[in-house]
Design a protein around this motif. Structure first.
Motif, PDB file in Angstrom:
ATOM      1  N   PRO A  70      44.370  36.213  32.780  1.00 67.67           N
ATOM      2  CA  PRO A  70      44.191  37.565  33.318  1.00 67.67           C
ATOM      3  C   PRO A  70      44.739  37.705  34.740  1.00 67.67           C
ATOM      4  CG  PRO A  70      42.185  36.839  32.239  1.00 67.67           C
ATOM      5  CD  PRO A  70      43.103  35.666  32.237  1.00 67.67           C
ATOM      6  N   LEU A  71      44.577  36.665  35.533  1.00 66.05           N
ATOM      7  CA  LEU A  71      45.098  36.704  36.900  1.00 66.05           C
ATOM      8  C   LEU A  71      46.618  36.740  36.891  1.00 66.05           C
ATOM      9  CD1 LEU A  71      44.553  36.617  39.948  1.00 66.05           C
ATOM     10  CD2 LEU A  71      44.570  34.121  39.809  1.00 66.05           C
ATOM     11  N   VAL A  72      47.208  35.914  36.031  1.00 62.41           N
ATOM     12  CA  VAL A  72      48.667  35.889  35.913  1.00 62.41           C
ATOM     13  C   VAL A  72      49.177  37.278  35.535  1.00 62.41           C
ATOM     14  CG1 VAL A  72      50.597  35.025  34.550  1.00 62.41           C
ATOM     15  CG2 VAL A  72      48.850  33.446  35.340  1.00 62.41           C
ATOM     16  N   ARG A  73      48.504  37.865  34.549  1.00 63.00           N
ATOM     17  CA  ARG A  73      48.925  39.186  34.073  1.00 63.00           C
ATOM     18  C   ARG A  73      48.842  40.208  35.207  1.00 63.00           C
ATOM     19  NH1 ARG A  73      49.141  40.680  28.813  1.00 63.00           N
ATOM     20  NH2 ARG A  73      47.824  38.916  28.287  1.00 63.00           N
ATOM     21  N   GLU A  74      47.723  40.133  35.931  1.00 65.49           N
ATOM     22  CA  GLU A  74      47.518  41.084  37.024  1.00 65.49           C
ATOM     23  C   GLU A  74      48.635  40.976  38.061  1.00 65.49           C
ATOM     24  OE1 GLU A  74      43.748  40.576  39.068  1.00 65.49           O
ATOM     25  OE2 GLU A  74      44.763  41.183  40.922  1.00 65.49           O
ATOM     26  N   LEU A  75      48.965  39.761  38.429  1.00 68.18           N
ATOM     27  CA  LEU A  75      50.005  39.577  39.439  1.00 68.18           C
ATOM     28  C   LEU A  75      51.377  39.988  38.906  1.00 68.18           C
ATOM     29  CD1 LEU A  75      48.933  36.127  40.963  1.00 68.18           C
ATOM     30  CD2 LEU A  75      48.558  38.394  41.915  1.00 68.18           C
ATOM     31  N   ALA A  76      51.649  39.596  37.669  1.00 61.39           N
ATOM     32  CA  ALA A  76      52.971  39.868  37.106  1.00 61.39           C
ATOM     33  C   ALA A  76      53.199  41.359  36.880  1.00 61.39           C
ATOM     34  CB  ALA A  76      53.152  39.098  35.791  1.00 61.39           C
TER      35      ALA A  76
END
Lengths: 348, 100
Positions: A70-76
């Protein structure tokens, strides 16, 4: 073209790694070429990422477990996402790897980390990222330059004091930001959309290209017939832009340009032109441009009258609250009038 | 802390400069201007600026100029700089960036 135009010319890698031993290994492999910043919490990573203080992000999937993707998605998904995100996985798991890519990671590296391959991959991602960023910037600059050039070409025929287009775009940005602050038009005025509206704003008068010089450059006030012709610039501009949009439907800002060109002379009470639409039927972008356009026209010298003072122009705009203009837009204008006046006075 | 410039900043802007936080920052900056007419404000850790924040920047600039001094802003992030360019603030404020 330089890849690292940062302070020290060394690119920065944010490393969110679980074990100290792993962090040491990463530092060993990459530390001579890049600045490694250890990251302990998702908050810290977010901060580094959004401040543009990381050129690449390394995340050990073991560190934040289920919070990782979820963090990766948020940043990307951030509109100005720049830094490639590389995951380090504990073991090969095809499903997890696919999920990582789908979430926005650009690579997944398995442990044990193989020194030479790891270094090559990181360098590769940094190079690609730099090229992509440079290209995106260039394309955007080119687009803006073309839009600006066309708008200015039309403006210079008009022989209005130069700068009307640049200034009105800034007023639109300022009024738009004030509306955001007030929570108005939240759906239509996200940061992304406001930026596009500001990019489209220069084209609001492009329809003037279809207006005869006899009318456009008349040194006195226009009579009824001449005014009718002048008014057609809204429709001409909108039709022109629609045709361009039809040919290049990927240029999203053209949608807004059409709305602004067509409706920036509409009045909130329906007595404007060309279509006599009223109230919420007028696109928000056009309602904002209406105020910006009139204000700038009032504080500029015209062939038939001298420039008004900021106070006079302010008075006229506020008088038009609810009739010519959307009351909310006028209120936002009023709140930010000092700033608008400062921008108006800048002659470059 | 900016290591490359001659003098350290007088004020370090941090976090958000929005409707909620602007009053405090404005007070801080204006108080500093009472004591010192040439102010250096580091914006390296400024994450976000809203319309209210822009008014604070403008007021700081105008107040300093009125005192015959200056208000120099350093190290705006690319995101905030974009907002300043969009609104014409890059032509109004005195900006300085750390040497490339």
């Amino acid at each position: 073209m330089d890849i690292g135009s940062l302070q020290d010319d060394r690119l920065k890698i944010a490393a969110a790694v679980k074990e100290d031993a792993d962090l040491r290994q990463v530092a060993d492999i990459l530390g001579s070429l890049y600045d490694i910043t250890p990251v302990r919490s998702p908050e810290e990573l977010r901060r580094l990422y959004t401040r543009g203080q990381a050129d690449l992000v390394l995340i050990d999937a073991a560190l934040w477990a289920s919070q990782t993707l979820p963090l990766v998605r948020e940043l990307a998904e951030r509109p100005r996402a720049k830094a490639p995100i590389v995951l380090i996985a504990g073991r090969r798991d095809d499903e997890a790897e696919a999920a990582a890519f789908e979430a926005g990671a650009c690579d997944v590296i398995d442990k044990p980390i193989r020194k030479n391959v790891f270094l090559q991959r990181i360098q590769h991602h940094l190079r690609l990222s730099a090229y992509r960023e440079s290209l995106t910037d260039q394309v955007k600059e080119l687009e803006d330059s073309i839009v600006q050039s066309f708008a200015e070409l039309v403006e210079c025929r008009d022989r209005n004091t130069g700068g009307h287009i640049a200034r009105t775009s800034k007023y639109v940005a300022l009024i738009g930001m004030e509306l955001q602050d007030r929570g108005q038009f939240a759906e239509e005025l996200t940061d992304g959309e406001l930026a596009i509206i500001v990019r489209a704003a220069p084209l609001h008068d492009i329809g003037k290209i279809g207006i005869s010089d006899l009318i456009l450059l008349k040194p006195g006030k226009l009579d009824d017939d001449e005014f009718a012709v002048m008014k057609s610039h809204s429709q001409i501009g909108a039709d022109l832009l629609r045709e361009i949009y039809r040919r290049t439907p990927t240029q999203d800002y053209l949608k807004y340009a059409i709305a602004i060109a067509e409706s920036h002379h509409e009045k909130f009470d329906g007595t404007g032109y060309p279509n006599r639409i009223k109230g919420d039927d007028i696109p928000v972008s056009a309602r904002i441009m209406a105020v910006a356009d009139v204000y700038d026209a009032l504080v500029a010298d015209r062939v038939y009258r001298k420039a008004m003072s900021h106070e006079q122009a302010y008075g006229i705009i506020t008088e038009g609250k609810g009739t010519a203009f959307d009351p909310r837009v006028v209120e936002a204008f009023a709140a930010t009038a000092d700033v608008i006046s400062a921008v108006a006075q800048k002659k470059d | 802390m900016s290591e490359n410039t001659n003098t350290a900043a007088d004020i370090d802007l941090k976090g958000r400069l929005d409707t909620a936080t602007s009053p405090d920052w404005q007070t801080k900056i204006l108080s500093a201007l009472e004591k010192k007419k040439n102010l250096r404000i580091d914006a390296k850790e400024l994450d976000y600026i809203s319309s209210a924040g822009l008014r604070v920047l403008l007021l700081s600039h105008k107040t300093a100029i009125a005192k015959g001094g200056s208000c120099v802003f350093l190290n705006f992030s690319p995101e905030v700089l974009q907002i300043l360019e969009m609104t014409g603030f890059t032509s109004i404020l005195s900006l300085e960036s750390v040497a490339e």
